[in-house]
Design an enzyme around this catalytic site. Structure first.
Site, PDB file in Angstrom:
ATOM      1  N   SER A   5       0.838  -1.198   0.000  1.00  0.00           N
ATOM      2  CA  SER A   5       0.000   0.000   0.000  1.00  0.00           C
ATOM      3  C   SER A   5       0.879   1.257   0.000  1.00  0.00           C
ATOM      4  CB  SER A   5      -0.942  -0.045   1.204  1.00  0.00           C
ATOM      5  OG  SER A   5      -1.942   0.919   1.072  1.00  0.00           O
ATOM      6  N   ASP A  29      -9.918  -5.330  -3.774  1.00  0.00           N
ATOM      7  CA  ASP A  29      -9.282  -4.405  -2.836  1.00  0.00           C
ATOM      8  C   ASP A  29     -10.269  -3.278  -2.521  1.00  0.00           C
ATOM      9  OD1 ASP A  29      -7.659  -2.194  -1.778  1.00  0.00           O
ATOM     10  OD2 ASP A  29      -5.936  -3.435  -2.344  1.00  0.00           O
ATOM     11  N   HIS A  82      -7.336  -5.913   0.567  1.00  0.00           N
ATOM     12  CA  HIS A  82      -6.140  -5.123   0.907  1.00  0.00           C
ATOM     13  C   HIS A  82      -5.409  -5.663   2.138  1.00  0.00           C
ATOM     14  CE1 HIS A  82      -4.061  -1.342  -0.061  1.00  0.00           C
ATOM     15  NE2 HIS A  82      -3.958  -1.079   1.233  1.00  0.00           N
TER      16      HIS A  82
END
EC number: 3.1.2.12
Lengths: 277, 277
Positions: free
Chosen positions: B146, B222, B254
């Site tokens: 991320s 996600d 995610h």
């Protein structure tokens, strides 16, 4: 039963579910990993019982078990370690009350109303999981860490025919003879030590043993080594001539870094038993 | 440098260390996994940069990376995601301030005094790790998740020759064009968007690319997909003809369940580059 969360994981699904438990007389939360193969029909299942202070979540996020379970096509169940909630008795100590159910059915106040983890993990949750998910109740194995290793060994020997294989990471092996045990067994079950014997892996090994293979791993640098009484269980295994692989791992401690290191071996060990015959 | 903890792990050691950082002007904590091979001499090293809200600990306990690193004989470094402490500026939002350093050198108040994560991760910590541990600074790879994927890609392209390989899990790919980016780049670097370009993987890919292989994984489910701008980076990779493997993984979100699922592939990918030639 309510779905708390579901995440894709190693081709399968890591779920968290909540349900009203009759055994514990409160809501209980558990984790369940289903491998991809469960889409096509029931898969074998491996129970993972956690240690003191843990919830359903610790092993689910830190033990690194799902990848190996996916490779073997087996499900994993991660129960909580005790009843929980506002109306549930607790204790300021980390090793009694919530987070420390010790996998027994408490008979003493204030615990008796909710602390029935033996029935919960041994009866109620297996029935629920078999009803709601594609798992094969005829192919079950059980493992656990520390207090959960104690739970795995005692459930495996206390419910003959239920589990095909049992393993443990740093299990509490002889709780009637150590401070991790005497305190909890006395608190939950009262002063009659004859009642405690059903919850002591060493005594059960002396009495009856296990009809299947056993694997244990314990670190030689385990900071709680003196509370585990690994030697007493090893002695009882030797006396019985029990099929077993008892390993002492040089340099390892009591942490999940230890557990995750040997997880592949444990999942493979169970898979071999669960897919045999 | 102070040792916070060391645990045996997959034949090696998972350590946590604390040191006074010049770049960040405060104490910083990082995790380091050294495989068994480090006893015999310097080993290649893979950097793992974490995402928003994480410390050095999240990936160290949840990504399942150590087993694969042990198999490949490479070290892992887990830096924190920002400076921390009482005297360090913070923000109530999860995506600014402590836990959200964004891997830039802040120039704006109140951040400029401590938030110099580019220098910290790109210069100071590599020098410290190479000095104190058996790692081979000529064989480094970098990955992240991320915001950490953003960090990995931008450091890899921004420090040519430093890293032999770069990968990322659900990276923020085009921060100058999304809410995960414009807010942080504006806050830390000010209003001049020309300055932001050095911290945008898509713009860097258009400008210069990376002299080595790239691997990225992103889940199609996600929950932050719209903030990642995966398509813009993919477009830039395609335009450049950059050596890359950009994967979209069906059903994954995610979480670390996603990260851990593909960790083996990422560690293998880096090991191939780090052991080549």
């Amino acid at each position: 039963m309510e779905t708390v969360s579901e995440n894709a994981c190693f081709g399968g699904v890591q779920g968290v579910y909540k349900h009203a438990s009759d055994a514990c007389n409160c809501d209980m939360t558990f984790g369940l990993f289903l491998p991809e193969e469960a889409k096509d029909g029931p898969v074998p299942v491996l129970w993972y019982l956690s240690g003191l202070t843990c919830t359903h979540e610790n092993a689910m996020t830190k033990a690194g078990a799902q990848g190996w379970a996916a490779e073997q096509g087996i499900a994993l169940v991660f129960p909580d370690t005790s009843p929980r909630g506002e109306g549930v008795a607790d204790d300021d100590a980390f090793d009694m009350g919530q987070g420390a159910g010790f996998y027994v059915n408490a008979t003493q106040d204030p615990w008796a109303k909710h602390f029935r983890m033996w029935d919960y993990v041994g009866e109620e949750l297996p029935a629920l999981v078999a009803k709601e998910f594609a798992v094969d109740a005829s192919r079950q194995g059980i493992t656990g860490h520390s207090m959960g290793g104690h739970g795995a060994l005692t459930l495996a020997m206390g419910l003959p025919g239920r589990y095909r294989s049992v393993s443990a990471f740093a299990p509490i092996c002889h709780p009637t003879a150590s401070d991790w045990g005497r305190k909890q067994l006395g608190g939950y079950l009262g002063d009659d030590e004859a009642v405690w014997a059903a919850h002591d892996a060493t005594l059960l090994m002396r009495e009856s043993g296990f009809d299947g293979p056993i694997l244990t791993d314990t670190g030689t640098k385990d900071q709680f080594y003196k509370l585990l009484n690994t030697h007493d269980f090893a002695h009882a295994v030797g006396e019985r001539g029990q099929q077993a692989n008892l390993r002492l791992q040089p340099g390892y401690d009591h942490s999940y870094f230890f557990v995750s290191t040997f997880m592949e071996d444990h999942v493979s060990f169970h898979a071999e038993a669960l897919y045999a015959g």
